[in-house]
Design an enzyme around this catalytic site. Structure first.
Site, short mmCIF file in Angstrom:
data_model
loop_
_atom_site.label_atom_id
_atom_site.label_comp_id
_atom_site.label_asym_id
_atom_site.label_seq_id
_atom_site.Cartn_x
_atom_site.Cartn_y
_atom_site.Cartn_z
N ALA A 195 42.50 15.55 -85.21
CA ALA A 195 42.22 14.11 -85.35
C ALA A 195 42.65 13.62 -86.73
O ALA A 195 42.31 14.24 -87.74
CB ALA A 195 40.72 13.87 -85.17
N LEU A 221 39.26 10.26 -85.52
CA LEU A 221 37.81 10.15 -85.32
C LEU A 221 37.22 9.25 -86.40
O LEU A 221 37.64 9.38 -87.55
CB LEU A 221 37.16 11.53 -85.35
CG LEU A 221 37.49 12.39 -84.12
CD1 LEU A 221 37.04 13.82 -84.30
CD2 LEU A 221 36.85 11.78 -82.87
N HIS A 224 41.84 11.10 -97.51
CA HIS A 224 41.99 12.56 -97.47
C HIS A 224 43.32 12.93 -98.12
O HIS A 224 44.38 12.53 -97.64
CB HIS A 224 41.98 13.07 -96.02
CG HIS A 224 40.72 12.72 -95.30
ND1 HIS A 224 39.62 13.54 -95.28
CD2 HIS A 224 40.38 11.61 -94.59
CE1 HIS A 224 38.65 12.96 -94.58
NE2 HIS A 224 39.08 11.79 -94.16
N LEU A 225 43.24 13.71 -99.20
CA LEU A 225 44.48 14.15 -99.88
C LEU A 225 44.81 15.60 -99.57
O LEU A 225 45.94 16.04 -99.83
CB LEU A 225 44.34 13.98 -101.40
CG LEU A 225 44.28 12.54 -101.92
CD1 LEU A 225 43.96 12.54 -103.41
CD2 LEU A 225 45.60 11.81 -101.66
N HIS A 250 34.67 4.16 -91.99
CA HIS A 250 35.61 3.89 -90.90
C HIS A 250 34.92 3.42 -89.63
O HIS A 250 34.96 4.09 -88.60
CB HIS A 250 36.51 5.11 -90.61
CG HIS A 250 35.81 6.45 -90.66
ND1 HIS A 250 34.64 6.71 -90.02
CD2 HIS A 250 36.15 7.60 -91.27
CE1 HIS A 250 34.28 7.97 -90.24
NE2 HIS A 250 35.18 8.53 -91.00
N HIS A 301 47.84 15.55 -91.06
CA HIS A 301 47.93 16.85 -90.38
C HIS A 301 49.41 17.04 -90.04
O HIS A 301 50.10 16.07 -89.73
CB HIS A 301 47.14 16.84 -89.07
CG HIS A 301 45.66 16.69 -89.24
ND1 HIS A 301 44.84 17.75 -89.52
CD2 HIS A 301 44.86 15.60 -89.19
CE1 HIS A 301 43.58 17.32 -89.61
NE2 HIS A 301 43.57 16.01 -89.43
N ASN A 330 36.28 17.16 -97.52
CA ASN A 330 36.29 18.08 -96.38
C ASN A 330 37.48 19.03 -96.42
O ASN A 330 38.27 19.11 -95.49
CB ASN A 330 36.23 17.33 -95.04
CG ASN A 330 37.43 16.42 -94.80
OD1 ASN A 330 38.02 15.90 -95.75
ND2 ASN A 330 37.79 16.22 -93.55
N ASP A 347 41.13 5.96 -94.62
CA ASP A 347 40.93 7.22 -93.88
C ASP A 347 42.27 7.86 -93.55
O ASP A 347 42.40 8.52 -92.51
CB ASP A 347 40.10 6.99 -92.61
CG ASP A 347 39.61 8.30 -92.00
OD1 ASP A 347 39.58 9.33 -92.72
OD2 ASP A 347 39.27 8.31 -90.81
C1 NCD Z 1 39.68 13.19 -90.81
C2 NCD Z 1 40.44 14.43 -91.33
O1 NCD Z 1 41.43 14.81 -90.71
O2 NCD Z 1 40.03 14.97 -92.36
N1 NCD Z 1 40.11 12.90 -89.48
C3 NCD Z 1 40.00 11.71 -88.83
O3 NCD Z 1 40.34 11.63 -87.65
N2 NCD Z 1 39.56 10.63 -89.44
C4 NCD Z 1 38.22 13.41 -90.92
C5 NCD Z 1 37.39 12.18 -90.74
O4 NCD Z 1 37.37 11.29 -91.60
O5 NCD Z 1 36.71 12.08 -89.71
ZN ZN Z 2 37.97 10.45 -93.16
#
Ligand code: NCD
Ligand code: ZN
Length: 347
Positions: free
Chosen positions: A265, A221, A17-18, A176, A253, A43, A249
């Protein structure tokens, strides 16, 4: 064998996630330090739904790639109940989009536009199977009456298992993975079905969430499971089985969104992920298995060439900063203010 310096083929991160906008100035450089390519999750809010969305998101990422790096983002589309069939067909002609991500609606961060019922997207999945486009799963059911620690297992039993029977040629990545059930399922399936494993699910189990108090930076998650599951993941990652490969993953945040009465998460692992995978393989006396897991099996699964570049790490202690700047706030990385054993020296 305990070498102090190792050169391997440049690894790829198959689940990353970037985020977007100002976040990219932090996240892209952290991943580009260590990885040649990364499969970027869609996402965002709003999500990346079309090939055109993915192409312009990719350009925003490329604009943040440091000058001395050849880091390449590889893109995914976010599947919704309303995704158009023509978008799936367009993927086949796109040089940048490698797969489609399936979020069960409500399963995780920014998943409210996800799929509400798999039957609504059978026609799209059928086309993916036909065009040989990989489908990537966030594999958890969302029913609140299902215990959070059982959601992956129930997803495998009720959604994934029937799906593999319905579409035996479909290429699937269960992202994951966190349970022994997932490891056993993947091992039993055809070569079309693979899984990514994060460094945090290898290093930690659910005790780490509550060690001396509530630890929001370990909340991700799918949630960390008990140690029997962690042990099964460790065995899978070290096994040399090409169905299991690296996906961090890394999910940034801000500190305030994590340390909140309703915290987000995600573990932000990109600043140390590769170094921690090195440490993990070394501590388990399987360093010679690292290159397959980190640099070969994912590329082979996605039918793209293995990298021709290399990266060198040396045994040389360094300390992870306490925090970084992210979206004008602070973000707490994995291993914040802790020592790391391996350092990237040539890239
Ligand atoms: C991810 C996110 O923050 O985009 N969070 C996570 O806990 N892994 C989303 C995801 O991959 O479930
Ligand atoms: Zn993810």
């Amino acid at each position: 064998m305990h070498p102090n310096k190792i050169t391997i083929t440049k690894p790829d991160d198959w689940h990353l996630h970037l985020r977007d906008k100002s976040a990219l100035s932090t996240t892209v450089s952290h991943s580009a330090r260590a990885f040649g390519r990364a499969l970027v999750m869609p996402n965002l809010s709003p999500p990346i739904i079309t090939v055109d969305d993915a192409v312009s998101y990719r350009e925003r990422i490329i604009a943040e790639v440091p000058k001395n790096s050849n880091f390449q983002p590889l893109m995914t589309l976010y599947l919704t109940d309303n995704t158009e069939l023509k978008e799936i067909s367009k993927i086949k002609d796109s040089e940048h989009v490698l797969g489609v991500k399936y979020y069960p609606a409500g399963a995780t961060t920014n998943s409210s536009n996800g799929v509400t019922n798999i039957e609504k997207v059978y026609h799209l999945i059928e086309e993916m199977s036909h065009l040989d486009i990989p489908l990537l799963f966030h594999g958890e059911v969302t029913d609140h009456h299902v215990d959070i620690f059982d959601r992956e297992q129930v997803f495998i039993e009720t959604i994934l298992n029937p799906l593999t029977e319905r579409y035996p040629d479909l290429r699937i990545v269960l992202e994951h993975i966190t349970t022994k059930n997932a490891v056993d399922f993947i091992k039993d399936q055809s070569k079309n079905i693979a899984a990514t494993i994060t460094i945090h699910h290898l290093l930690y189990n659910r005790n780490n969430l509550f060690l001396g108090g509530l630890r929001p930076h370990f909340y991700c998650l799918p949630i960390l499971k008990r140690d029997i599951h962690q042990k099964a993941l460790i065995k899978a990652a070290l096994s040399g089985n090409p169905k299991f490969f690296l996906g961090t993953d890394s999910a940034p945040h801000t500190q305030s969104k994590k340390e909140s009465s309703c915290g987000c998460a995600g573990v932000y692992s990109a600043p140390a992920a590769l170094e921690l995978y090195f440490e993990f393989f070394e501590n388990n006396h399987e360093l010679d298995k690292l290159e397959g897991f980190a640099s070969f099996f994912g590329a082979d699964f996605y039918h793209i060439a293995r990298s021709k570049k290399t990266i060198t790490l040396e045994k040389n202690k360094w300390r992870m900063p306490k925090e970084f700047i992210f979206e004008d706030e602070s973000i707490i990385p994995i291993h914040a203010d802790q020592e790391l054993q391996w350092k990237i020296t040539e890239n």
